[in-house]
Motif scaffolding. Structure first.
Motif, PDB file in Angstrom:
ATOM      1  N   TYR A 103       0.853  -1.184   0.000  1.00  0.00           N
ATOM      2  CA  TYR A 103       0.000   0.000   0.000  1.00  0.00           C
ATOM      3  C   TYR A 103       0.895   1.241   0.000  1.00  0.00           C
ATOM      4  CZ  TYR A 103      -3.485  -3.439   1.331  1.00  0.00           C
ATOM      5  OH  TYR A 103      -4.300  -4.543   1.342  1.00  0.00           O
ATOM      6  N   ALA A 104       0.544   2.223  -0.849  1.00  0.00           N
ATOM      7  CA  ALA A 104       1.383   3.407  -1.018  1.00  0.00           C
ATOM      8  C   ALA A 104       0.594   4.672  -0.698  1.00  0.00           C
ATOM      9  CB  ALA A 104       1.922   3.476  -2.447  1.00  0.00           C
ATOM     10  N   ASP A 105       1.326   5.729  -0.337  1.00  0.00           N
ATOM     11  CA  ASP A 105       0.689   7.023  -0.098  1.00  0.00           C
ATOM     12  C   ASP A 105       0.620   7.807  -1.401  1.00  0.00           C
ATOM     13  OD1 ASP A 105       3.252   7.980  -0.571  1.00  0.00           O
ATOM     14  OD2 ASP A 105       3.704   8.325   1.541  1.00  0.00           O
ATOM     15  N   GLN A 106       0.215   9.087  -1.324  1.00  0.00           N
ATOM     16  CA  GLN A 106       0.045   9.869  -2.551  1.00  0.00           C
ATOM     17  C   GLN A 106       1.360  10.158  -3.263  1.00  0.00           C
ATOM     18  OE1 GLN A 106      -0.597  10.948   0.528  1.00  0.00           O
ATOM     19  NE2 GLN A 106      -0.112  13.103   0.821  1.00  0.00           N
ATOM     20  N   TYR A 107       2.496   9.902  -2.577  1.00  0.00           N
ATOM     21  CA  TYR A 107       3.799  10.094  -3.194  1.00  0.00           C
ATOM     22  C   TYR A 107       4.306   8.798  -3.831  1.00  0.00           C
ATOM     23  CZ  TYR A 107       3.451  13.895   0.184  1.00  0.00           C
ATOM     24  OH  TYR A 107       2.999  14.953   0.923  1.00  0.00           O
ATOM     25  N   GLN A 108       3.452   7.751  -3.858  1.00  0.00           N
ATOM     26  CA  GLN A 108       3.808   6.435  -4.376  1.00  0.00           C
ATOM     27  C   GLN A 108       4.879   5.754  -3.532  1.00  0.00           C
ATOM     28  OE1 GLN A 108       2.352   4.771  -7.400  1.00  0.00           O
ATOM     29  NE2 GLN A 108       0.905   6.170  -6.455  1.00  0.00           N
ATOM     30  N   LYS A 109       4.976   6.160  -2.273  1.00  0.00           N
ATOM     31  CA  LYS A 109       5.924   5.544  -1.355  1.00  0.00           C
ATOM     32  C   LYS A 109       5.199   4.487  -0.530  1.00  0.00           C
ATOM     33  CE  LYS A 109       9.041   6.610   2.500  1.00  0.00           C
ATOM     34  NZ  LYS A 109       9.551   7.677   3.393  1.00  0.00           N
ATOM     35  N   THR A 110       5.719   3.261  -0.533  1.00  0.00           N
ATOM     36  CA  THR A 110       5.086   2.172   0.192  1.00  0.00           C
ATOM     37  C   THR A 110       5.176   2.405   1.699  1.00  0.00           C
ATOM     38  OG1 THR A 110       5.603   0.587  -1.557  1.00  0.00           O
ATOM     39  CG2 THR A 110       5.125  -0.311   0.615  1.00  0.00           C
ATOM     40  N   PHE A 111       4.010   2.329   2.378  1.00  0.00           N
ATOM     41  CA  PHE A 111       3.995   2.510   3.831  1.00  0.00           C
ATOM     42  C   PHE A 111       3.498   1.257   4.560  1.00  0.00           C
ATOM     43  CE2 PHE A 111      -0.284   3.694   2.543  1.00  0.00           C
ATOM     44  CZ  PHE A 111      -1.091   3.111   3.514  1.00  0.00           C
ATOM     45  N   ARG A 112       2.972   0.259   3.815  1.00  0.00           N
ATOM     46  CA  ARG A 112       2.529  -0.979   4.473  1.00  0.00           C
ATOM     47  C   ARG A 112       2.716  -2.164   3.517  1.00  0.00           C
ATOM     48  NH1 ARG A 112      -2.473   0.249   6.112  1.00  0.00           N
ATOM     49  NH2 ARG A 112      -1.818   0.744   8.227  1.00  0.00           N
ATOM     50  N   LYS A 113       3.199  -3.277   4.080  1.00  0.00           N
ATOM     51  CA  LYS A 113       3.313  -4.521   3.331  1.00  0.00           C
ATOM     52  C   LYS A 113       2.653  -5.636   4.137  1.00  0.00           C
ATOM     53  CE  LYS A 113       7.730  -3.484   1.028  1.00  0.00           C
ATOM     54  NZ  LYS A 113       9.093  -3.970   0.758  1.00  0.00           N
ATOM     55  N   ILE A 114       1.868  -6.466   3.446  1.00  0.00           N
ATOM     56  CA  ILE A 114       1.232  -7.619   4.074  1.00  0.00           C
ATOM     57  C   ILE A 114       1.691  -8.862   3.330  1.00  0.00           C
ATOM     58  CG2 ILE A 114      -0.925  -8.726   4.734  1.00  0.00           C
ATOM     59  CD1 ILE A 114      -2.270  -6.040   4.699  1.00  0.00           C
ATOM     60  N   VAL A 115       2.256  -9.819   4.061  1.00  0.00           N
ATOM     61  CA  VAL A 115       2.777 -11.039   3.459  1.00  0.00           C
ATOM     62  C   VAL A 115       1.940 -12.229   3.926  1.00  0.00           C
ATOM     63  CG1 VAL A 115       4.774 -12.546   3.166  1.00  0.00           C
ATOM     64  CG2 VAL A 115       5.103 -10.059   3.404  1.00  0.00           C
ATOM     65  N   PHE A 116       1.367 -12.961   2.958  1.00  0.00           N
ATOM     66  CA  PHE A 116       0.604 -14.181   3.227  1.00  0.00           C
ATOM     67  C   PHE A 116       1.407 -15.386   2.722  1.00  0.00           C
ATOM     68  CE2 PHE A 116      -2.600 -10.879   2.379  1.00  0.00           C
ATOM     69  CZ  PHE A 116      -3.396 -10.958   3.519  1.00  0.00           C
ATOM     70  N   PRO A 117       1.958 -16.225   3.592  1.00  0.00           N
ATOM     71  CA  PRO A 117       2.503 -17.507   3.129  1.00  0.00           C
ATOM     72  C   PRO A 117       1.319 -18.430   2.813  1.00  0.00           C
ATOM     73  CG  PRO A 117       3.469 -16.806   5.226  1.00  0.00           C
ATOM     74  CD  PRO A 117       2.245 -15.982   5.003  1.00  0.00           C
ATOM     75  N   VAL A 118       1.177 -18.848   1.549  1.00  0.00           N
ATOM     76  CA  VAL A 118      -0.021 -19.557   1.094  1.00  0.00           C
ATOM     77  C   VAL A 118       0.283 -21.047   0.894  1.00  0.00           C
ATOM     78  CG1 VAL A 118      -1.819 -19.685  -0.671  1.00  0.00           C
ATOM     79  CG2 VAL A 118      -0.836 -17.456  -0.040  1.00  0.00           C
ATOM     80  N   PHE A 119      -0.605 -21.889   1.478  1.00  0.00           N
ATOM     81  CA  PHE A 119      -0.486 -23.339   1.363  1.00  0.00           C
ATOM     82  C   PHE A 119      -1.638 -23.876   0.509  1.00  0.00           C
ATOM     83  CE2 PHE A 119       1.546 -21.970   5.226  1.00  0.00           C
ATOM     84  CZ  PHE A 119       2.676 -22.753   5.345  1.00  0.00           C
ATOM     85  N   TYR A 120      -1.484 -25.115   0.063  1.00  0.00           N
ATOM     86  CA  TYR A 120      -2.535 -25.731  -0.762  1.00  0.00           C
ATOM     87  C   TYR A 120      -2.883 -27.119  -0.215  1.00  0.00           C
ATOM     88  CZ  TYR A 120      -4.848 -28.000  -4.693  1.00  0.00           C
ATOM     89  OH  TYR A 120      -5.745 -28.687  -5.475  1.00  0.00           O
ATOM     90  N   LYS A 121      -4.206 -27.342  -0.054  1.00  0.00           N
ATOM     91  CA  LYS A 121      -4.667 -28.663   0.409  1.00  0.00           C
ATOM     92  C   LYS A 121      -6.148 -28.796   0.066  1.00  0.00           C
ATOM     93  CE  LYS A 121      -4.700 -31.673   4.470  1.00  0.00           C
ATOM     94  NZ  LYS A 121      -4.416 -31.774   5.942  1.00  0.00           N
ATOM     95  N   ASN A 122      -6.554 -29.973  -0.363  1.00  0.00           N
ATOM     96  CA  ASN A 122      -7.957 -30.265  -0.669  1.00  0.00           C
ATOM     97  C   ASN A 122      -8.562 -29.252  -1.642  1.00  0.00           C
ATOM     98  OD1 ASN A 122      -7.875 -32.473   1.118  1.00  0.00           O
ATOM     99  ND2 ASN A 122      -8.499 -31.188   2.856  1.00  0.00           N
ATOM    100  N   ASN A 123      -7.786 -28.921  -2.642  1.00  0.00           N
ATOM    101  CA  ASN A 123      -8.254 -28.016  -3.702  1.00  0.00           C
ATOM    102  C   ASN A 123      -8.563 -26.606  -3.202  1.00  0.00           C
ATOM    103  OD1 ASN A 123      -8.510 -28.257  -6.545  1.00  0.00           O
ATOM    104  ND2 ASN A 123     -10.708 -27.871  -6.378  1.00  0.00           N
ATOM    105  N   ASP A 124      -7.914 -26.195  -2.110  1.00  0.00           N
ATOM    106  CA  ASP A 124      -8.112 -24.848  -1.560  1.00  0.00           C
ATOM    107  C   ASP A 124      -6.767 -24.242  -1.170  1.00  0.00           C
ATOM    108  OD1 ASP A 124     -10.530 -23.402  -1.438  1.00  0.00           O
ATOM    109  OD2 ASP A 124     -11.385 -24.890  -0.075  1.00  0.00           O
ATOM    110  N   LEU A 125      -6.699 -22.928  -1.270  1.00  0.00           N
ATOM    111  CA  LEU A 125      -5.538 -22.177  -0.799  1.00  0.00           C
ATOM    112  C   LEU A 125      -5.847 -21.639   0.588  1.00  0.00           C
ATOM    113  CD1 LEU A 125      -4.730 -20.144  -4.049  1.00  0.00           C
ATOM    114  CD2 LEU A 125      -3.659 -22.279  -3.280  1.00  0.00           C
ATOM    115  N   PHE A 126      -4.896 -21.769   1.503  1.00  0.00           N
ATOM    116  CA  PHE A 126      -5.134 -21.291   2.866  1.00  0.00           C
ATOM    117  C   PHE A 126      -3.849 -20.723   3.453  1.00  0.00           C
ATOM    118  CE2 PHE A 126      -3.677 -25.616   3.390  1.00  0.00           C
ATOM    119  CZ  PHE A 126      -2.905 -25.603   4.541  1.00  0.00           C
TER     120      PHE A 126
END
Length: 290
Positions: free
Chosen positions: A224-247
């Motif tokens: 997510y960036a502010d009006q200056y295009q400077k990133t102020f937040r990062k969210i990292v999801f480590p994603v797994f796969y099982k039973n035809n679903d991502l979790f």
């Protein structure tokens, strides 16, 4: 005895003086860190939804002072025909302008209003340097993006990206598709040409890491960036796969903020341990938890 009393008197005055200096320093640090945040309605008059970037629009005191230097008075007709109206405003009370105090309202559409209790003065910011302070420029302004910003983010804002991945571990190559939308990015997961996942994330940039160190299939990174295009937040999801679903089993959130003591910017990291299906993730609620 007289010399001892003089010594303690000088020591006391020195300590009081030092405390006074510390107090002055804290006040100055607070003034430097003074930030005015926007208040936004839900959508534009066109029905366009307010984005996360809009909601996080803010200006520092020195930004506002610079805007005032770049702005000039305009008529109501000029404002109506030449400046876009956004549902986001920044309010500033008791701002000094030409020797008088005004209540100021800054609209994300590159204009602002000053009110002294009797009359309203409208100012427009239509110079090229104005653009970085607002959500939208004056409609006849040069639409070319600042070259430094566009180069920094050109690799993140591509319309469509494909990532090859083996979700089923059956030696058949699966695909992750990332598509740029008006409100963010849509992530699709495809196994044997069948789409098993389709979700749009409201963010400014998105990245996929398929070369991971642990057992996850990939890392989904939202920025997510502010009006200056400077990133102020990062969210990292480590994603797994099982039973035809991502979790996911945990989320990492890094937010750039200002240290109240020293006034410097620093990243604050937060780990949230909760198991979710990726399709059920509510990013806004996760941000509130951080």
């Amino acid at each position: 005895m007289k010399n001892i009393l003089i010594y303690f008197t000088i020591l006391f005055l020195f300590i009081v003086s030092c405390k006074g200096q510390d107090k002055d320093v804290k006040i100055n640090d607070n003034q430097k860190a003074e930030i005015y945040s926007a208040k936004c309605q839900n959508e534009y008059s066109t029905g366009e939804k307010v984005s996360t970037r809009n909601k996080n629009w803010s200006l520092r005191k020195k930004d506002i002072d610079e805007i005032m230097k770049l702005s000039s008075e305009i008529t109501e007709n000029e404002r109506h025909f030449s400046y876009p109206v956004t549902p986001c405003n920044i309010d500033v009370k008791n701002y000094s302008y030409k020797g008088k105090k005004y209540n100021m309202q800054i609209n994300g559409g590159s204009y602002l209003s000053l009110f002294d209790g009797q009359k309203i003065i409208i100012l427009g910011c239509d110079l090229p340097n104005c653009k970085k302070y607002f959500l939208r420029p004056k409609e006849n302004m040069n639409e070319e993006e600042d070259s430094s910003l566009s180069q920094n983010n050109s690799n993140k804002s591509t319309a469509t990206k494909n990532y090859k991945i083996d979700l089923n571990q059956n030696n058949i190559q699966d695909v992750l598709l990332v598509e740029k939308k008006d409100t963010g990015y849509t992530l699709k997961a495809q196994i044997d040409n069948q789409i098993i996942f389709n979700k749009t994330f409201e963010c400014d940039f998105i990245e996929i890491e398929t070369n991971t160190k642990n057992n996850q299939k990939f890392n989904l990174i939202l920025e997510y960036a502010d009006q200056y295009q400077k990133t102020f937040r990062k969210i990292v999801f480590p994603v797994f796969y099982k039973n035809n679903d991502l979790f996911i089993e945990k989320v990492f959130i890094a937010t750039l903020g200002t240290n109240a003591k020293i006034g410097n910017e620093e990243w604050v990291n937060k780990e949230i341990i909760e198991k979710y299906l990726l399709k059920n993730i509510d990013v806004d609620s996760l941000i509130l938890k951080s």
